[in-house]
Enzyme design. Structure first.
Site, PDB file in Angstrom:
ATOM      1  N   ASN A 194       0.482  -1.136  -0.102  1.00 31.42           N
ATOM      2  CA  ASN A 194       0.061   0.081   0.390  1.00 31.42           C
ATOM      3  C   ASN A 194       0.923   1.264  -0.149  1.00 31.42           C
ATOM      4  O   ASN A 194       1.177   2.206   0.929  1.00 31.42           O
ATOM      5  CB  ASN A 194      -0.410  -0.060   1.832  1.00 31.42           C
ATOM      6  CG  ASN A 194      -2.067   1.505   1.429  1.00 31.42           C
ATOM      7  OD1 ASN A 194      -1.217   2.186   0.960  1.00 31.42           O
ATOM      8  ND2 ASN A 194      -3.005   0.774   1.629  1.00 31.42           N
ATOM      9  N   ASP A 201      -1.230  -3.781   9.375  1.00 31.86           N
ATOM     10  CA  ASP A 201      -2.731  -3.748   9.364  1.00 31.86           C
ATOM     11  C   ASP A 201      -3.263  -3.409  10.311  1.00 31.86           C
ATOM     12  O   ASP A 201      -3.085  -2.638  11.022  1.00 31.86           O
ATOM     13  CB  ASP A 201      -2.450  -5.391   9.747  1.00 31.86           C
ATOM     14  CG  ASP A 201      -3.959  -5.530   9.189  1.00 31.86           C
ATOM     15  OD1 ASP A 201      -3.057  -6.682   7.784  1.00 31.86           O
ATOM     16  OD2 ASP A 201      -5.198  -5.749   9.673  1.00 31.86           O
ATOM     17  N   SER A 202      -4.140  -2.229   9.105  1.00 33.37           N
ATOM     18  CA  SER A 202      -5.143  -1.726   9.889  1.00 33.37           C
ATOM     19  C   SER A 202      -6.771  -1.685   9.413  1.00 33.37           C
ATOM     20  O   SER A 202      -7.597  -2.368   8.345  1.00 33.37           O
ATOM     21  CB  SER A 202      -4.688   0.137   8.831  1.00 33.37           C
ATOM     22  OG  SER A 202      -4.094  -0.288   8.259  1.00 33.37           O
ATOM     23  N   GLY A 216      -8.177   5.660   1.195  1.00 35.65           N
ATOM     24  CA  GLY A 216      -9.375   4.424   1.618  1.00 35.65           C
ATOM     25  C   GLY A 216     -10.152   5.447   2.717  1.00 35.65           C
ATOM     26  O   GLY A 216     -11.157   5.666   1.909  1.00 35.65           O
ATOM     27  N   TYR A 217     -10.810   5.141   4.014  1.00 32.68           N
ATOM     28  CA  TYR A 217     -12.666   5.833   4.679  1.00 32.68           C
ATOM     29  C   TYR A 217     -12.087   6.932   4.500  1.00 32.68           C
ATOM     30  O   TYR A 217     -12.448   7.628   5.322  1.00 32.68           O
ATOM     31  CB  TYR A 217     -12.886   4.802   6.093  1.00 32.68           C
ATOM     32  CG  TYR A 217     -12.224   3.058   4.965  1.00 32.68           C
ATOM     33  CD1 TYR A 217     -13.894   2.826   5.243  1.00 32.68           C
ATOM     34  CD2 TYR A 217     -12.040   2.107   5.151  1.00 32.68           C
ATOM     35  CE1 TYR A 217     -14.399   1.886   4.499  1.00 32.68           C
ATOM     36  CE2 TYR A 217     -12.228   1.010   5.296  1.00 32.68           C
ATOM     37  CZ  TYR A 217     -13.069   0.666   4.838  1.00 32.68           C
ATOM     38  OH  TYR A 217     -13.935  -0.666   4.248  1.00 32.68           O
ATOM     39  N   LYS A 238      -3.323  14.820   9.951  1.00 32.30           N
ATOM     40  CA  LYS A 238      -3.381  13.072  10.200  1.00 32.30           C
ATOM     41  C   LYS A 238      -2.424  13.083  10.837  1.00 32.30           C
ATOM     42  O   LYS A 238      -1.759  11.805  11.735  1.00 32.30           O
ATOM     43  CB  LYS A 238      -3.482  12.822   9.046  1.00 32.30           C
ATOM     44  CG  LYS A 238      -4.257  11.569   9.492  1.00 32.30           C
ATOM     45  CD  LYS A 238      -3.980  11.009   7.591  1.00 32.30           C
ATOM     46  CE  LYS A 238      -4.680   9.342   7.880  1.00 32.30           C
ATOM     47  NZ  LYS A 238      -4.958   8.169   6.171  1.00 32.30           N
ATOM     48  N   HIS A 243      -4.121   6.584  13.717  1.00 32.52           N
ATOM     49  CA  HIS A 243      -3.887   5.622  14.352  1.00 32.52           C
ATOM     50  C   HIS A 243      -1.842   4.883  13.915  1.00 32.52           C
ATOM     51  O   HIS A 243      -1.737   4.810  14.439  1.00 32.52           O
ATOM     52  CB  HIS A 243      -5.112   4.824  13.558  1.00 32.52           C
ATOM     53  CG  HIS A 243      -5.604   4.843  12.913  1.00 32.52           C
ATOM     54  ND1 HIS A 243      -4.765   5.771  12.123  1.00 32.52           N
ATOM     55  CD2 HIS A 243      -5.463   3.588  10.882  1.00 32.52           C
ATOM     56  CE1 HIS A 243      -5.393   5.955  10.086  1.00 32.52           C
ATOM     57  NE2 HIS A 243      -5.328   4.416  10.273  1.00 32.52           N
ATOM     58  N   ARG A 244      -1.625   5.355  13.067  1.00 34.75           N
ATOM     59  CA  ARG A 244      -0.615   4.892  12.138  1.00 34.75           C
ATOM     60  C   ARG A 244       0.626   5.946  12.946  1.00 34.75           C
ATOM     61  O   ARG A 244       1.823   5.429  13.623  1.00 34.75           O
ATOM     62  CB  ARG A 244      -0.308   4.934  10.926  1.00 34.75           C
ATOM     63  CG  ARG A 244       0.737   5.027   9.918  1.00 34.75           C
ATOM     64  CD  ARG A 244       0.640   4.261   8.533  1.00 34.75           C
ATOM     65  NE  ARG A 244      -0.658   3.567   8.194  1.00 34.75           N
ATOM     66  CZ  ARG A 244      -2.016   3.551   8.179  1.00 34.75           C
ATOM     67  NH1 ARG A 244      -2.347   4.910   8.045  1.00 34.75           N
ATOM     68  NH2 ARG A 244      -2.230   2.816   8.116  1.00 34.75           N
TER      69      ARG A 244
HETATM   70  P1  ITT Z   1      -0.481  -3.988   2.870  1.00 37.59           P
HETATM   71  O1  ITT Z   1      -1.701  -5.632   3.567  1.00 37.59           O
HETATM   72  O2  ITT Z   1      -0.368  -4.286   2.030  1.00 37.59           O
HETATM   73  O3  ITT Z   1      -0.240  -3.725   3.707  1.00 37.59           O
HETATM   74  P2  ITT Z   1      -3.411  -3.066   2.557  1.00 37.59           P
HETATM   75  O4  ITT Z   1      -3.918  -2.127   1.812  1.00 37.59           O
HETATM   76  O5  ITT Z   1      -3.987  -4.792   2.178  1.00 37.59           O
HETATM   77  O6  ITT Z   1      -2.265  -3.075   2.815  1.00 37.59           O
HETATM   78  P3  ITT Z   1      -4.731  -3.447   5.177  1.00 37.59           P
HETATM   79  O7  ITT Z   1      -5.299  -4.736   5.713  1.00 37.59           O
HETATM   80  O8  ITT Z   1      -4.140  -2.944   6.517  1.00 37.59           O
HETATM   81  O9  ITT Z   1      -3.773  -3.034   4.214  1.00 37.59           O
HETATM   82  O10 ITT Z   1      -5.950  -2.744   4.756  1.00 37.59           O
HETATM   83  C1  ITT Z   1      -6.495  -1.088   5.281  1.00 37.59           C
HETATM   84  C2  ITT Z   1      -7.904  -1.296   5.150  1.00 37.59           C
HETATM   85  O11 ITT Z   1      -8.592   0.057   5.845  1.00 37.59           O
HETATM   86  C3  ITT Z   1      -8.199  -0.433   3.676  1.00 37.59           C
HETATM   87  O12 ITT Z   1      -9.464  -0.336   3.502  1.00 37.59           O
HETATM   88  C4  ITT Z   1      -7.323   0.792   3.907  1.00 37.59           C
HETATM   89  O13 ITT Z   1      -7.633   2.095   3.040  1.00 37.59           O
HETATM   90  C5  ITT Z   1      -7.899   1.248   5.433  1.00 37.59           C
HETATM   91  N1  ITT Z   1      -7.358   2.289   5.970  1.00 37.59           N
HETATM   92  C6  ITT Z   1      -6.216   1.847   6.885  1.00 37.59           C
HETATM   93  N2  ITT Z   1      -5.848   2.675   7.108  1.00 37.59           N
HETATM   94  C7  ITT Z   1      -6.947   4.043   6.722  1.00 37.59           C
HETATM   95  C8  ITT Z   1      -6.329   5.513   6.796  1.00 37.59           C
HETATM   96  O14 ITT Z   1      -4.815   6.092   7.593  1.00 37.59           O
HETATM   97  N3  ITT Z   1      -7.340   6.130   6.038  1.00 37.59           N
HETATM   98  C9  ITT Z   1      -7.774   5.380   5.520  1.00 37.59           C
HETATM   99  N4  ITT Z   1      -7.913   4.272   5.886  1.00 37.59           N
HETATM  100  C10 ITT Z   1      -7.666   3.548   6.195  1.00 37.59           C
END
Ligand code: ITT
Length: 193
Positions: free
Chosen positions: A9, A67-68, A149-150, A171, A176-177
Site C-alpha cells: 500500500n 495492519d489497519s 481509504g476511508y 493527520k 492511529h498510524r
Molecule cells: P498491505 O496489507 O499490503 O499493507 P492493505 O491496503 O491491504 O495493504 P490492510 O490489509 O491493513 O492494508 O487494510 C487496511 C484497510 O483499512 C484498507 O481498506 C485501508 O483503506 C483502510 N485504512 C487503513 N488505514 C487508513 C487510513 O489511515 N485512512 C483511511 N483508511 C485506512
C-alpha cells in the site's frame, strides 16, 4: 538499522515515511519477489505478524508490517480487519459507499468509529507490536481529497471535517498510524541505548 516495510500500500509507505521523517521503502521499491502471505488472521495483530514474518523470512532483514482498518461501534466493530475488502474487492470507493449505506441515516451520536493500526516488527531479536487507535465518527457523505481509504468518510474526534480534509501533516501528527509508530520508535530508541 535497515527495516523492510512489508506492505504493497503506497499510501502507508508515504504516511509512515512522513511520520518517521525518513525515506522508507515498501516491498515494490525493494523488488520483493517472495511469496505473498495470506492474511487469514483473526485480529490486526495476527495479520500484521503474518505480513512481517513473511517479509523477514524471505529477506532476512528486520521487517515491519501495518495492519489497519476502521471499526464502527454500531456495526459491532466491523469492518475491522475486513476493511480492505469490505465491499468484496479492494475498491476504496465501493468500500466507502457500502459503509455509508449500511449506516444510512443513523444519527450522528450513534456513528462512533475508530481507525485502528497495529504495527508488527519481526527480526533477529524476536517479535513485537504496537497499536494506535484514532477515535471519531462516520460522516454522512464523502468530503476531502487527502489521505486514502476511508479518510473521506471519517471525522476525527475534536473535528468537524473529515480526515481527508485535514492537511497530511495534521493527520500524520495524530492518526492511529502515528500513535502506533511513535511507540515503535520509542522501543527502537530504548533497545539502541
Ligand atoms: P498491505 O496489507 O499490503 O499493507 P492493505 O491496503 O491491504 O495493504 P490492510 O490489509 O491493513 O492494508 O487494510 C487496511 C484497510 O483499512 C484498507 O481498506 C485501508 O483503506 C483502510 N485504512 C487503513 N488505514 C487508513 C487510513 O489511515 N485512512 C483511511 N483508511 C485506512
Amino acid at each position: 538499522m535497515q527495516i523492510v516495510l512489508a506492505t504493497h500500500n503506497a499510501h502507508k509507505v508515504t504516511e509512515l515515511g512522513a511520520i518517521l521523517g525518513a525515506a522508507v521503502e515498501g516491498l515494490e521499491l525493494l523488488g520483493y519477489d517472495g511469496p505473498e502471505p495470506v492474511e487469514d488472521g483473526t485480529s490486526y495483530l495476527e495479520n500484521a505478524l503474518i505480513k512481517a514474518r513473511a517479509a523477514y523470512a524471505h529477506t532476512g532483514v528486520t521487517s515491519m508490517a501495518d495492519d489497519s482498518g476502521i471499526a464502527v461501534e454500531i456495526l459491532g466493530g466491523s469492518p475491522g480487519i475486513f476493511s480492505a475488502r469490505w465491499a468484496g474487492g479492494r475498491d476504496n470507493v465501493a468500500n466507502r459507499q457500502l459503509l455509508l449505506s449500511q449506516l444510512g441515516d443513523v444519527a450522528q451520536e450513534h456513528r462512533a468509529a475508530a481507525f485502528v493500526c497495529t504495527i508488527a516488527l519481526v527480526g533477529p531479536d524476536g517479535e513485537t507490536s504496537f497499536t494506535g487507535i484514532w477515535p471519531g465518527r462516520v460522516a454522512t457523505e464523502e468530503h476531502g481529497e487527502h489521505g486514502f481509504g476511508y479518510d473521506p468518510i471519517f471525522i476525527p474526534e475534536g473535528f468537524e471535517v473529515t480526515a481527508a480534509e485535514l492537511e497530511p501533516e495534521v493527520k500524520n501528527s495524530m492518526s492511529h498510524r502515528a500513535l502506533a509508530l511513535e511507540q515503535l520508535v520509542s522501543y527502537l530508541n530504548a533497545i539502541a541505548e
